[in-house]
Design a protein around this motif. Structure first.
Motif, mmCIF file in Angstrom:
data_model
loop_
_atom_site.group_PDB
_atom_site.id
_atom_site.type_symbol
_atom_site.label_atom_id
_atom_site.label_comp_id
_atom_site.label_asym_id
_atom_site.label_seq_id
_atom_site.Cartn_x
_atom_site.Cartn_y
_atom_site.Cartn_z
ATOM 1 N N LYS A 90 -9.836 -22.220 11.052
ATOM 2 C CA LYS A 90 -9.096 -21.232 10.270
ATOM 3 C C LYS A 90 -8.480 -20.209 11.202
ATOM 4 C CE LYS A 90 -9.605 -17.747 6.674
ATOM 5 N NZ LYS A 90 -8.399 -18.182 5.976
ATOM 6 N N LYS A 91 -7.152 -20.121 11.203
ATOM 7 C CA LYS A 91 -6.467 -19.159 12.056
ATOM 8 C C LYS A 91 -6.488 -17.780 11.425
ATOM 9 C CE LYS A 91 -3.233 -22.562 13.864
ATOM 10 N NZ LYS A 91 -1.822 -22.947 13.956
ATOM 11 N N GLN A 92 -6.391 -16.784 12.285
ATOM 12 C CA GLN A 92 -6.305 -15.410 11.817
ATOM 13 C C GLN A 92 -4.865 -14.936 11.945
ATOM 14 O OE1 GLN A 92 -9.037 -13.224 14.205
ATOM 15 N NE2 GLN A 92 -10.826 -14.338 13.507
ATOM 16 N N TRP A 93 -4.584 -13.826 11.272
ATOM 17 C CA TRP A 93 -3.285 -13.200 11.445
ATOM 18 C C TRP A 93 -3.183 -12.797 12.912
ATOM 19 C CZ3 TRP A 93 -0.001 -11.036 7.299
ATOM 20 C CH2 TRP A 93 1.096 -10.355 7.795
ATOM 21 N N THR A 94 -2.238 -13.340 13.645
ATOM 22 C CA THR A 94 -2.214 -13.140 15.084
ATOM 23 C C THR A 94 -0.872 -12.610 15.547
ATOM 24 O OG1 THR A 94 -1.470 -15.406 15.440
ATOM 25 C CG2 THR A 94 -3.836 -15.019 15.478
ATOM 26 N N THR A 95 -0.891 -11.905 16.657
ATOM 27 C CA THR A 95 0.313 -11.466 17.337
ATOM 28 C C THR A 95 0.157 -11.844 18.797
ATOM 29 O OG1 THR A 95 -0.562 -9.304 17.925
ATOM 30 C CG2 THR A 95 0.469 -9.492 15.783
ATOM 31 N N GLY B 281 -0.299 -5.920 12.736
ATOM 32 C CA GLY B 281 0.218 -7.268 12.541
ATOM 33 C C GLY B 281 1.703 -7.412 12.758
ATOM 34 N N LEU B 282 2.397 -6.348 13.157
ATOM 35 C CA LEU B 282 3.792 -6.489 13.549
ATOM 36 C C LEU B 282 3.864 -7.392 14.782
ATOM 37 C CD1 LEU B 282 4.886 -2.775 13.064
ATOM 38 C CD2 LEU B 282 5.647 -4.720 11.686
ATOM 39 N N VAL B 283 4.978 -8.088 14.931
ATOM 40 C CA VAL B 283 5.067 -9.136 15.942
ATOM 41 C C VAL B 283 5.933 -8.667 17.112
ATOM 42 C CG1 VAL B 283 5.718 -11.520 16.413
ATOM 43 C CG2 VAL B 283 4.767 -10.897 14.193
ATOM 44 N N GLY B 284 5.390 -8.704 18.292
ATOM 45 C CA GLY B 284 6.132 -8.310 19.478
ATOM 46 C C GLY B 284 5.236 -8.397 20.692
ATOM 47 N N GLY B 285 5.788 -8.024 21.848
ATOM 48 C CA GLY B 285 5.055 -8.117 23.091
ATOM 49 C C GLY B 285 4.733 -6.766 23.688
ATOM 50 N N ASP C 225 1.511 -19.190 4.634
ATOM 51 C CA ASP C 225 0.126 -19.047 4.152
ATOM 52 C C ASP C 225 -0.591 -17.874 4.818
ATOM 53 O OD1 ASP C 225 0.447 -21.267 2.487
ATOM 54 O OD2 ASP C 225 -0.173 -22.651 4.082
ATOM 55 N N GLY C 226 0.160 -16.807 5.088
ATOM 56 C CA GLY C 226 -0.448 -15.584 5.588
ATOM 57 C C GLY C 226 -0.805 -15.583 7.050
ATOM 58 N N GLU C 227 -0.215 -16.469 7.836
ATOM 59 C CA GLU C 227 -0.565 -16.516 9.246
ATOM 60 C C GLU C 227 0.648 -16.874 10.087
ATOM 61 O OE1 GLU C 227 -2.099 -21.112 9.677
ATOM 62 O OE2 GLU C 227 -3.556 -19.545 9.218
ATOM 63 N N PHE C 228 0.566 -16.485 11.360
ATOM 64 C CA PHE C 228 1.551 -16.875 12.353
ATOM 65 C C PHE C 228 0.860 -17.762 13.384
ATOM 66 C CE2 PHE C 228 5.155 -14.667 10.973
ATOM 67 C CZ PHE C 228 4.820 -13.381 10.584
ATOM 68 N N PRO C 229 1.619 -18.498 14.169
ATOM 69 C CA PRO C 229 0.993 -19.278 15.248
ATOM 70 C C PRO C 229 0.215 -18.365 16.188
ATOM 71 C CG PRO C 229 3.274 -19.948 14.943
ATOM 72 C CD PRO C 229 3.072 -18.728 14.091
ATOM 73 N N ARG D 134 9.417 -19.062 12.535
ATOM 74 C CA ARG D 134 9.036 -17.949 11.657
ATOM 75 C C ARG D 134 8.545 -16.755 12.474
ATOM 76 N NH1 ARG D 134 4.871 -17.742 9.048
ATOM 77 N NH2 ARG D 134 3.839 -19.653 9.743
ATOM 78 N N LYS D 135 7.741 -17.035 13.474
ATOM 79 C CA LYS D 135 7.212 -15.938 14.283
ATOM 80 C C LYS D 135 8.320 -15.263 15.085
ATOM 81 C CE LYS D 135 3.263 -14.746 17.177
ATOM 82 N NZ LYS D 135 2.074 -15.248 17.886
ATOM 83 N N ALA D 136 9.272 -16.054 15.568
ATOM 84 C CA ALA D 136 10.404 -15.460 16.285
ATOM 85 C C ALA D 136 11.232 -14.586 15.351
ATOM 86 C CB ALA D 136 11.261 -16.558 16.906
#
Length: 553
Positions: free
Chosen positions: A41-46, A444-448, A147-151, A182-184
């Motif tokens: 089960k993956k978690q919400w990841t950044t 949970g915002l996505v960036g580096g 489904d609520g998750e990113f790679p 999607r993550k991009a």
């Protein structure tokens, strides 16, 4: 100017470690890992918080890290496969570099387009502090679609790449490509609306996604190096990991227009994330699998195999060239006016600056972990609301300190070229940037973290310079020089050294950070203070982080 960089590169390649283990930029623990269950089960990841593998039946260390049993048989697949496979390897590495260059350039152009729409058009209709909220909403919607998750981030992707090589990954490559897209997109909306993260981390993940697709073009007959299935699987694992490193190098290279730094990033950061892994051996039907049927593959240096370093160089250079052709040959950091006239006498100051940068990296690390723990501790708060709250905090904070929002490198360049910023203003920007970046990543915002680390370090260097000047004036009644004997360099010199040192400490990558700053400034004189300061910052950060972890056990 290039000779010193090439000599440094050759030295690093010669002494690359032969055995590495998993590593997180914000934690000093380095666990080995084994491919986990297929249905984990993956978690919400950044990029900052990779997915945490679930516990397995393997023995564990006192820190909970999985340890490979000593009874497993170690294997060492052949490293020389002949001309045909090596030629194909270089061609495929070049193709990966070209595609990554195109992808990262498109990624940056999309961020700029979203920024123009938000801050030139939408700002006329909604309050400016709500614009980052729109980015949080977009991230939540894109996560909901998946489904609520990113790679997962880099650490999680390595396990997936290993499972690909062992044919243990149930997800199709097309599905994985959709998840990466999607993550991009989430990163584009996060950064285009000004949230306090950076584009280079997602650029690395784009490169890794492209490299995973590139492995589909590898002919199966090249994998049949022996008659032993285990040896062949080990060869696929190493080949896939090499292409993963090629994609990461290409992502950094095209993101910063710095091809040598891209190669160093692969050798210093990605290689440290490559753990020993276990390969299951074929067992007869009805016979239970035991430890004796597992074989351990220890990851050697990425440069150990024939042509590997050439693949990294090819991918990185082509990616930078493609990015230059689309975006122009401009450096991320603009030209800065400074002179380092007495580097030897200033060396102690640069070492102290390195210590300050390391402490700053620790403060950011702890703030990021605290922010994530705060968001996770509120059970009543749905996951989809967290990025929206993070965007709102960035928006409100940006009203008072707009410099901390992400608008490319214009803000940092303006600050670096200003020799008269008050110390209290610089320190305020530093504290606020640490806060908003920690909240952005934790929500949970996505960036580096590459761009924020450079910003934080630049503020550390500028404030340190101001403090040194104030001390000289108070004690010796001079400002920046003692005749020709000692001449203190200008603010930009200390700012760029501080930026690279903080980046080195956050990612535990002093050579990558030093070479990156050298490529961005193209100034040989800055290289020696950079290396000294970056080494000091990395050391103090590791020591303090280890002390904190030992205290928390």
């Amino acid at each position: 100017d290039k000779r010193a960089a090439l000599a440094l590169f050759s030295l690093f390649v010669s002494f690359s470690p032969r055995d590495t283990c998993a590593f997180s930029p914000l934690a000093s623990s380095r666990p080995r890992c084994v491919p986990t269950a297929l249905h984990e089960k993956k978690q919400w990841t950044t990029s900052l918080f990779p997915a945490t593998p679930p516990p397995s039946s393997s023995s564990t260390s006192s820190t909970g890290s999985e340890v490979v049993p000593a009874t497993k048989t170690q294997i060492d697949p052949p490293t020389d496969r002949g001309f045909g496979p090596n030629a194909y390897q270089q061609a495929l590495a070049g193709l990966i570099g070209i595609i990554v260059g195109l992808s990262v350039a498109g990624f940056k152009l999309a961020i700029e387009r979203i920024r123009e729409i938000c801050y030139y058009d939408l700002v006329n209709y909604i309050p400016i502090f709500l614009i980052p909220v729109l980015g949080g909403i977009a991230v939540s919607v894109l996560a909901y679609v998946g489904d609520g998750e990113f790679p997962p981030g880099v650490v999680g992707v390595i396990s997936e790449v290993d499972r690909d090589a062992m044919n243990m990954n149930e997800k199709s490559k097309l599905s994985e490509l959709g998840d990466s897209f999607r993550k991009a997109l989430a990163a584009i909306f996060t950064l285009g609306t000004g949230c306090s993260l950076g584009p280079e981390g997602p650029g690395v993940e784009i490169g890794i996604a492209v490299s995973r697709l590139g492995t589909l073009a590898w002919p199966e007959q090249f994998d049949l190096v022996t008659d032993d299935d285990v040896i062949n699987t080990a060869a696929r694992v190493r080949r896939n990991r090499l292409y993963l490193a090629c994609g990461a190098a290409a992502g950094v290279s095209s993101g910063f227009n710095a091809p040598l730094s891209g190669v160093f990033f692969a050798l210093e950061v990605i290689q440290r994330n490559l753990p020993a892994t276990s390969i299951p051996a074929p067992v007869p039907t009805g016979v239970p699998e035991t430890e004796s049927s597992l074989f351990e593959l220890r990851q050697e240096s990425l440069t150990a195999e024939t042509g590997s370093i050439t693949s990294l160089l090819t991918s990185s250079v082509l990616s930078a060239l493609i990015s230059q052709a689309i975006l122009g040959n401009e450096l991320a950091l603009g030209s800065m006016d400074y002179q380092i006239q007495t580097p030897l006498l200033e060396l102690p100051l640069y070492l102290v600056l390195g210590l300050a940068s390391g402490i700053t990296a620790v403060a950011f690390s702890q703030a990021a972990k605290l922010a994530k723990a705060a968001f996770d501790s509120v059970d009543e708060l749905p996951s989809s609301a967290k990025p929206v709250i993070g965007g709102l905090i960035c928006g409100v904070t940006g009203v008072f300190c707009p410099q901390i929002l992400f608008f490319g490198y214009e803000t940092l360049n303006g600050l670096l070229q200003n020799n008269s910023l008050p110390t209290d203003v610089v320190l305020t920007l530093l504290v606020v940037k640490i806060f908003t970046t920690a909240v952005s990543a934790g929500s949970g915002l996505v960036g580096g973290l590459l761009a924020p680390s450079l910003f934080m370090g630049g503020m550390v260097g500028a404030s340190f310079h101001n403090i040194v000047i104030g001390t000289l004036e108070d004690i010796f009644h001079v400002s920046t020089e003692f005749g020709s004997f000692f001449v203190l360099a200008d603010v930009p010199a200390y700012a760029i050294v501080g930026a690279a040192s903080t980046l080195a400490a956050v990612f535990r990558a002093p050579l990558t950070a030093s070479l990156l700053a050298f490529e961005l400034t193209r100034d040989y004189d800055i290289l020696l203070p950079l290396i000294a300061s970056a080494g000091a910052s990395t050391l103090i950060c590791e020591l303090v982080e280890e002390s904190i972890e030992a205290h928390n056990r």
